[in-house]
Design a protein around this motif. Sequence first.
Motif, short mmCIF file in Angstrom:
data_model
loop_
_atom_site.label_atom_id
_atom_site.label_comp_id
_atom_site.label_asym_id
_atom_site.label_seq_id
_atom_site.Cartn_x
_atom_site.Cartn_y
_atom_site.Cartn_z
N ARG A 7 0.84 -1.20 0.00
CA ARG A 7 0.00 0.00 0.00
C ARG A 7 0.88 1.25 0.00
N TRP A 20 -9.92 4.89 -4.24
CA TRP A 20 -10.73 3.77 -4.73
C TRP A 20 -10.83 3.80 -6.26
N LEU A 23 -7.55 2.73 -7.79
CA LEU A 23 -7.40 1.28 -7.72
C LEU A 23 -8.34 0.57 -8.68
N LEU A 24 -9.51 1.18 -8.88
CA LEU A 24 -10.47 0.59 -9.82
C LEU A 24 -9.84 0.47 -11.21
N SER A 26 -6.44 0.68 -11.80
CA SER A 26 -5.05 0.24 -11.85
C SER A 26 -4.80 -1.13 -11.23
N SER A 27 -5.66 -1.60 -10.32
CA SER A 27 -5.43 -2.93 -9.74
C SER A 27 -5.90 -3.98 -10.73
N SER A 28 -5.32 -5.18 -10.62
CA SER A 28 -5.67 -6.24 -11.56
C SER A 28 -7.18 -6.50 -11.53
N ILE A 29 -7.75 -6.65 -10.35
CA ILE A 29 -9.17 -7.02 -10.27
C ILE A 29 -10.05 -5.85 -10.67
N GLY A 30 -9.66 -4.63 -10.25
CA GLY A 30 -10.42 -3.45 -10.65
C GLY A 30 -10.45 -3.31 -12.17
N GLN A 31 -9.31 -3.53 -12.80
CA GLN A 31 -9.25 -3.40 -14.26
C GLN A 31 -10.17 -4.39 -14.95
N LYS A 32 -10.14 -5.64 -14.46
CA LYS A 32 -11.00 -6.64 -15.12
C LYS A 32 -12.47 -6.37 -14.82
N PHE A 33 -12.75 -5.79 -13.66
CA PHE A 33 -14.13 -5.41 -13.34
C PHE A 33 -14.63 -4.37 -14.34
N THR A 98 -3.92 -4.25 -19.70
CA THR A 98 -3.82 -5.62 -19.19
C THR A 98 -2.95 -6.49 -20.09
N GLY A 101 0.64 -5.71 -19.34
CA GLY A 101 0.98 -6.25 -18.02
C GLY A 101 1.13 -7.76 -18.07
#
Lengths: 248, 257
Positions: A7, A20, A23-24, A26-33, A98, A101
């Motif tokens: 963090r 938030w 992260l939405l 830039s994070s792996s899960i946020g991006q796929k969401f 993605t 990455g």
Amino acid sequence: METGSARPKAGLIDWIGLRWFFLLLSSSIGQKFVMGVTGLLLCGFLVAHLAGNLLLFAGAKWFNDYAHKLHEQWEFLIVAETGLFVLFLAHIYLAFATTFGNAKAREEQYAVKQTKIKGRVIGANSWMFASGAVVLGFVLLHLTDLRLAADGINLRGFKYTDDAFGNTLMVLKNPISRAVYVIGSIVLGIHLSHGFASAFQSLGLNHPKYMPLIKIGGKVFAVVIAVGFASIALFAPEIWRGYVPVSH
Amino acid sequence: MNHSTSKTLNLTLKIWRQTGPDQPGALKTYTLTNISTDMSFLEMLDVLNEQLIAKGEEPVAFDHDCREGICGTCGVMINGQAHGPDNATTTCQLHMRKFNDGDTILIEPWRAKAFPIVRDLVVNRSAFDRIIQSGGYVSVNTGGAPDANAIPVPGHMQKDAMAAAACIGCGACVASCKNASAMLFVSAKVTHMANLPQGQAERSKRVLSMVATMDAEQFGNCSNTAECEAACPAGIKLSNIAQMNREYMKALLFSCE
Ligand code: HEM
Ligand code: FES
């Protein structure tokens, strides 16, 4: 629990309360969401677009009435087109982010790689970026063919009139355009044959009760979209072979 | 297959040899004769190493510990498949009877940016340890063993948690994924604890922290191809990843973490 070195230190982004959102995107899960949400919303657009375009089979009056009614509601169109543009932009940005990455996560490749999934031949899932890129190329061509032309920007050298039905047939009568439209529709179907069900997984919408339906539904949806759009390009110009465009 | 009718195999092995992390590596070819089909895959490699040592050559370095599918250290790529051709099997549980006389067997280490090669077939999987350190545990004191019936856990949650706990952290999910993604591993740890009462206090913090560490370790993203599920020796399911996605988005958008 220690939050870990992962963090980052609090900064401006925390001060304005957008961690938030960062992260939405830039994070792996946020991006796929976000990919899943934008992908499914684009699927919604495809349904509306196909439904409208199938009126090409009903005839000039039906299709032109629909086109005029749609374009009369210009306030709605501005919102809808801006929305679509943002959806595409987000989906495409994340497709690149993605994919880069993912490529970086394995720099040295295996000499041999085999699937352990019985019966898997070539998965559409391995071709999402390629199929998406073809769809992007097709969408850009399609926009210059029929959307920009409606605003009087003619980049394709067709002789447009203000008869939307006639213009569409004219574009589809060109054999090269026609082939591109058929291929574009099929590649879009391939993208969706993995993408539709995959989006549900990315959104966390996985439930033993509904999973079979989502998987089968995804394949059916892909076929309906591909066959629907391709059939217009293939058959509409044949059915209305003798049509003479009317200028108002 | 009848175990008593043991046969012997003559094999050609192509093995990735690399003397150190920053050294160049290459596939080297070896031949082995009279390998019993009753041997395990690692015993076959033991035979090779004995022969190499007898010849004064460097033996092939490979990780192993329990040799019974528990510790998760032994994974290698065998003919391009994580842990070889069997499903739900670790490399140490694979038997030579799965191969045929005259086969060529290609053996490579797990390949991922986050798993640098230490030597030959040995990779450094400490990225997994750092993910666990960032949240893969329960830090509340649970006290003495309470009466089992005092903590109600619905049957399906208990089953899901137990199934997720089966993960041995071998890294086959990363190795088999075209994106070298660690989602299956991380999801097993996240859902294991999210499904049990003891995991609730840190539920949001845990998933945010573990996913942040996973991303920082440069594992790839998930394309939902399900290769990890097929390669997993412990039977971890793709539905674990879906639940982790759910846990993450809930924590990101609605928790106070
Ligand atoms: C009408 C247009 C499009 C629709 C309806 C669509 C739909 C979808 C859907 C539903 C997904 C699944 C999301 C997920 O896995 O969570 C997806 C994924 C994806 N799309 Fe699209 N898409 C479109 C255009 C594009 C374009 C123009 C590109 C540009 C290259 C693209 C590239 C990708 C990529 C790379 C993925 C992710 C695949 C993965 O994670 O392996 N798509 N798309
Ligand atoms: S050596 Fe422990 S799992 Fe294979």
